[in-house]
Each structure stands twice: as structure tokens, then as C-alpha cells.
Design an enzyme around this catalytic site. Sequence first.
Site, short mmCIF file in Angstrom:
data_model
loop_
_atom_site.label_atom_id
_atom_site.label_comp_id
_atom_site.label_asym_id
_atom_site.label_seq_id
_atom_site.Cartn_x
_atom_site.Cartn_y
_atom_site.Cartn_z
CG ASP A 1 29.82 44.64 44.34
OD1 ASP A 1 30.53 44.60 43.26
OD2 ASP A 1 28.28 44.81 44.54
CG ASP B 1 26.03 45.76 39.61
OD1 ASP B 1 26.07 47.00 39.33
OD2 ASP B 1 27.22 45.53 38.59
C1 BG6 Z 1 28.02 42.10 38.98
C2 BG6 Z 1 26.62 41.80 39.50
O1 BG6 Z 1 28.45 43.26 39.45
O2 BG6 Z 1 28.31 41.83 37.99
C3 BG6 Z 1 25.99 40.39 38.43
O3 BG6 Z 1 26.55 41.22 40.69
C4 BG6 Z 1 26.76 40.73 37.12
O4 BG6 Z 1 24.37 40.29 38.73
C5 BG6 Z 1 27.63 41.10 37.48
O5 BG6 Z 1 26.13 39.65 36.86
C6 BG6 Z 1 27.84 41.06 35.81
O6 BG6 Z 1 27.74 42.11 35.12
P1 BG6 Z 1 28.09 42.75 33.41
O7 BG6 Z 1 27.31 44.49 33.65
O8 BG6 Z 1 29.11 42.75 32.79
O9 BG6 Z 1 26.88 41.99 32.85
MG MG Z 2 26.93 44.15 43.64
#
Ligand code: BG6
Ligand code: MG
Length: 223
Positions: free
Chosen positions: A13, A15
Site C-alpha cells: 500500500d 499511504d
Molecule cells: C487511500 C487512503 O490510499 O486512498 C484513503 O488510505 C484515501 O484515505 C484513498 O481516501 C483515496 O485517495 P485519493 O487520493 O484518490 O482521494
Molecule cells: Mg494506507
Amino acid sequence: MSASSAQKAVIFDLDGVLTDTAHYHFLAWKHIAEQVGVHFDEESNEQLKGIDRLNSLKFILDQSEQRFSEQEFLALAEQKNKHYQSLISNMKPQDVFPGVRDLLASLRSDDFALGVASVSKNALFVLDKIALIKDFDFVADAAKIKNTKPHPEIFLTVAQALSIAPESCVGIEDASAGVTAIKAANMPAIGVGSAEQLGHADEIVAKTGDITLGQILRLLNQL
Ligand code: BG6
Ligand code: MG
């Protein structure tokens, strides 16, 4: 090594696993939640980790007393994303979590293919900012994933792109929904965080940099 010669893979993953963008998502969601009168803290945020943008917003707005039109819903999603993008705009290679580059290098030297399974549509931007794109053989395109975590789709998509059987992949996640997705994909899972949130992972570490090559090989019964 090319990905095609590898027999095993690690799928990360992004984030909260490779860098601290989970905190930026939290800050941006908290701002939206406060705007619509919903209490939001680190604990409620745990349920949003690994969940895509629109489903995350729905989770927050479902707790609001206000009702929102489709147009308002999409405007709030756009506002959150703009805020998030301003927070990540100055990220630098030094923002990669400590130990991550060494871990990737030791996996490479042991012939692992490496992938990223993030449902964030900002994933490539972040990987570019922190100079990690070249370290991976495949990065999932979140726009092409129909089912957000805890569905296993994104992990299975990355395994397939790397041409590695799911049972020969180890998944690494900081989100409860992400660990569920990895297990549903029939892969061993390493959780990064607390046993309270990630008790369903095969192993738990406090930080990504604590993960070792030996630990991953053991999970694949190769040590
Ligand atoms: C995930 C995060 O990796 O990505 C979430 O854990 C986030 O918190 C999701 O909402 C979507 O991200 P984005 O950048 O497309 O809004
Ligand atoms: Mg994550």
C-alpha cells in the site's frame, strides 16, 4: 532483475506504508467533516484508511444532519482533493519512511517483484514526488479499480500484472480494510500499525522500516 523472472512479490500500500500521506488524508477529511458538523478524529479516520474518495465522503456525510445534492457531494469531494493535493505538493524524497529504501533494495536483491496497490488517484503523483516510481515494477491505476478495499480486486490486479500467483505475494498495509483485502486475495499480510486495528494480519510491525527480508521469506515458507 526483470519482473518477469521473479517468482515472488511484495505488494505495498502507499499511504501510511511508504510515506506519511495517511496523515494528510486525515487532515483534509477532518476539514470537510467540521464543515458539515460531523465530529472526526484519529479513531474515526481508521475506518476511512484504504477506502476510496467517494466512499470516504459518503461515510462522513451519512453522519451529518444535513442532506446533500449530487452536485454538493461532488463539490465536497473536489474540495477535499484540492486540499489534499496542496498538502502533498511539497513532498520530497526525504519523506519516504525510514528504512523503506533499504527494504526495497534487499527485496530486489532477493529477486522479488515489487508492486503498489493504492486506491488513491494521487498515488503516482506522490510516488513521483518522493522519487520511488522506478523502484516498482507495477503501480495499480486506481481509476481502473472498480471495488475499493476491503475487496481484494486491487491486490489481485497487481499480482496478475506482475505474473505472480497470489499465494506467492506478501501484502503490506496500514489499513484494516487493506489487511482484509490482502487476506481475501489469499496472500499473507503484514500490518503496519497496532494490533488493535490490524489483528487480522499474519504479522504486525510498528513501522514499515521494521519489516525484514527474513520475515517476508518466512511468510512465504521460503526460509
Ligand atoms: C487511500 C487512503 O490510499 O486512498 C484513503 O488510505 C484515501 O484515505 C484513498 O481516501 C483515496 O485517495 P485519493 O487520493 O484518490 O482521494
Ligand atoms: Mg494506507
